[in-house]
Enzyme design. Structure first.
Site, PDB file in Angstrom:
ATOM      1  N   LEU A  53      41.570  40.564  42.369  1.00  0.00           N
ATOM      2  CA  LEU A  53      40.456  40.034  43.361  1.00  0.00           C
ATOM      3  C   LEU A  53      40.752  38.422  43.874  1.00  0.00           C
ATOM      4  O   LEU A  53      41.107  37.936  43.268  1.00  0.00           O
ATOM      5  CB  LEU A  53      39.266  40.061  42.323  1.00  0.00           C
ATOM      6  N   CYS A  54      40.488  38.734  45.201  1.00  0.00           N
ATOM      7  CA  CYS A  54      40.432  37.352  45.770  1.00  0.00           C
ATOM      8  C   CYS A  54      39.022  37.261  46.874  1.00  0.00           C
ATOM      9  O   CYS A  54      38.364  38.154  46.681  1.00  0.00           O
ATOM     10  CB  CYS A  54      41.623  36.945  46.401  1.00  0.00           C
ATOM     11  N   GLU A  55      39.265  36.329  47.757  1.00  0.00           N
ATOM     12  CA  GLU A  55      38.076  36.225  48.541  1.00  0.00           C
ATOM     13  C   GLU A  55      37.921  37.352  49.522  1.00  0.00           C
ATOM     14  O   GLU A  55      37.138  37.992  49.791  1.00  0.00           O
ATOM     15  CB  GLU A  55      38.238  34.879  49.215  1.00  0.00           C
ATOM     16  N   GLY A 108      40.970  39.922  49.951  1.00  0.00           N
ATOM     17  CA  GLY A 108      42.080  40.876  49.545  1.00  0.00           C
ATOM     18  C   GLY A 108      43.202  40.657  50.350  1.00  0.00           C
ATOM     19  O   GLY A 108      44.122  41.369  49.977  1.00  0.00           O
TER      20      GLY A 108
END
Length: 101
Positions: A7-9, A11
């Site tokens: 997960l990141c801000e 993707g």
């Protein structure tokens, strides 16, 4: 087969990391699917995740996500491993989390 969720801000940046983790898994003969998503998609992907790794830029959300999904092992990726696209170390991290479960 392991389903590793990153997960990141948004993707996008983490998709490069997912490729490196999958490459490391293939080299070791480990069956793993690694996909990157935006944190806003967590509710949609949590049910199939074996382990979740958060990008360094969203690690501040880890306590909240752990509370929401206490049965899914998760942690944040080390900034150095994330930045250097160190798939081997990140795969090791995911496997350690799975062993603790």
């Amino acid at each position: 087969m392991y389903n590793i969720v990153l997960l990141c801000e948004y993707g996008a940046s983490t998709s490069l990391v997912s490729e490196k983790i999958e490459e490391a898994a293939r080299k070791r003969g480990i069956e793993a699917v690694v996909n990157a998503y935006s944190t806003s998609e967590l509710a949609n992907v949590a049910a199939t995740a074996d382990v979740i790794l958060l990008g360094p830029q969203v690690r501040f959300r880890l306590p909240k996500f752990k509370k929401e999904y206490p049965n899914i092992p998760m942690d944040s990726m080390a900034p150095a491993d994330y930045g250097r696209l160190n798939g081997d170390n990140l795969l090791d991290q995911a496997l350690r989390l799975l062993e603790k479960q």
